[in-house]
Design a protein around this motif. Sequence first.
Motif, PDB file in Angstrom:
ATOM      1  N   THR A 115      -7.550   5.685   9.602  1.00  0.00           N
ATOM      2  CA  THR A 115      -8.236   4.858   8.250  1.00  0.00           C
ATOM      3  C   THR A 115      -9.618   4.526   9.085  1.00  0.00           C
ATOM      4  N   LYS A 116      -9.148   4.400  10.310  1.00  0.00           N
ATOM      5  CA  LYS A 116     -11.005   3.202  10.935  1.00  0.00           C
ATOM      6  C   LYS A 116     -12.363   4.558  10.765  1.00  0.00           C
ATOM      7  N   ILE A 162      -9.739   0.074   1.843  1.00  0.00           N
ATOM      8  CA  ILE A 162      -9.185   0.374   3.231  1.00  0.00           C
ATOM      9  C   ILE A 162      -9.266  -0.531   4.088  1.00  0.00           C
ATOM     10  N   THR A 166      -5.864  -3.098   5.465  1.00  0.00           N
ATOM     11  CA  THR A 166      -5.027  -2.616   6.568  1.00  0.00           C
ATOM     12  C   THR A 166      -3.981  -3.281   7.388  1.00  0.00           C
TER      13      THR A 166
END
Length: 184
Positions: A115-116, A162, A166
């Motif tokens: 995801t990062k 995103i 998160t």
Amino acid sequence: MTPSEVNSKLVEYFNELLSVENAAIDRLQSRIEESPIQEARARLQQHVEETRGQQGRLQEIVAKYGGTPTDSKAHLSAPKPPATELMKKTIKDTVKSVTGDTDNPLPEEMELIRTKEDAILENAEIIGYKMVMQIAGRAGAQDTISVLEQNMKEEQSMADWIMANTPQMLDQLWPKIQASVMSR
């Protein structure tokens, strides 16, 4: 520069963006398969469709400016941090899984890493589009700017998603990560 040389240079920039979108399709499809979070998989699938639209629009621009749309795929790099404990564990666990040990890296930990990387890559695409829009403006290719801007806005939407999601993703992932740490 002659108009032909300007068009040729623009085609290079447009094809560079296209090569990134070509590679992004593969990454997104891989992410859909590996993500343990249903909402993320759904948003990634939506972004695959957006990216296919971006590819089509870029292919049209390249052809309009006398070029051949590339089918090459850019190397999508994300910053590689030094070997942190998480990365050392991931490497160690990967070796264990290859050698037959059943202790595999947690998918939840990998999801945080991926995801990062997703956020970094989306923001890199945004920067790429902004730069090429400025170049197109200076080169007199005003007709391409609205199309490039549409692609950029789709990338921005994904980056925003995103960032906004998160915390909820971490809420879903952290309990399993924490439980794994506590059971050692």
